[in-house]
Design a protein around this motif. Structure first.
Motif, PDB file in Angstrom:
ATOM      1  N   ALA A 107     -22.613 -41.968  32.575  1.00 39.24           N
ATOM      2  CA  ALA A 107     -21.159 -41.897  32.400  1.00 39.24           C
ATOM      3  C   ALA A 107     -20.573 -40.736  33.203  1.00 39.24           C
ATOM      4  CB  ALA A 107     -20.815 -41.746  30.922  1.00 39.24           C
ATOM      5  N   ALA A 108     -21.248 -39.604  33.199  1.00 34.42           N
ATOM      6  CA  ALA A 108     -20.770 -38.456  33.984  1.00 34.42           C
ATOM      7  C   ALA A 108     -20.806 -38.778  35.474  1.00 34.42           C
ATOM      8  CB  ALA A 108     -21.631 -37.234  33.677  1.00 34.42           C
ATOM      9  N   ALA A 126     -17.932 -41.006  36.394  1.00 36.07           N
ATOM     10  CA  ALA A 126     -16.669 -40.278  36.511  1.00 36.07           C
ATOM     11  C   ALA A 126     -16.592 -39.544  37.843  1.00 36.07           C
ATOM     12  CB  ALA A 126     -16.532 -39.300  35.347  1.00 36.07           C
ATOM     13  N   HIS A 183     -16.139 -42.111  40.683  1.00 42.95           N
ATOM     14  CA  HIS A 183     -14.773 -42.644  40.666  1.00 42.95           C
ATOM     15  C   HIS A 183     -13.790 -41.620  41.207  1.00 42.95           C
ATOM     16  CE1 HIS A 183     -11.335 -44.986  39.434  1.00 42.95           C
ATOM     17  NE2 HIS A 183     -10.851 -43.918  38.798  1.00 42.95           N
ATOM     18  N   HIS A 184     -13.985 -40.362  40.870  1.00 37.88           N
ATOM     19  CA  HIS A 184     -13.102 -39.298  41.343  1.00 37.88           C
ATOM     20  C   HIS A 184     -13.179 -39.157  42.861  1.00 37.88           C
ATOM     21  CE1 HIS A 184     -10.736 -35.670  41.214  1.00 37.88           C
ATOM     22  NE2 HIS A 184     -11.683 -35.016  41.870  1.00 37.88           N
TER      23      HIS A 184
END
Length: 93
Positions: A52-53, A56, A59-60
């Motif tokens: 999940a990290a 993120a 995606h960033h």
């Protein structure tokens, strides 16, 4: 399919291994297996959190798609962990 299984299963029968007597020292083995279960479950949770990290961060940055493979492997490990006792029981019977 369900009706077929309902008709066939009574004919085949379920093997009954009996109650049996556990060998001496089996309490320590069960304690070790309990600890291993907690540790591996924690590792699975940490793996999902790590993916999940990474999702993120990717995606960033505007990149995408590469995290799906990591999530698939972690989820496969979670499914294998969750079904471990059932799989072993099925193999031994």
């Amino acid at each position: 399919m369900t009706q077929f299984l309902a008709d066939v299963l009574p004919l085949v029968g379920v093997p009954d291994p009996g109650i049996g007597t556990p060998p001496p020292g089996s309490e320590k083995l069960l304690t070790a297996l309990g600890w291993a279960t907690w540790i591996v479950t924690g590792m699975c949770v940490a793996g999902v959190m790590g993916v999940a990290a990474r999702m993120a961060l990717i995606h960033h940055r505007g990149e995408g798609g590469r995290h799906a493979v990591g999530l698939a492997w972690v989820m496969a490990a979670c499914v294998l962990l969750g079904s471990a006792s059932g799989l072993v029981s099925a193999l031994l019977s």
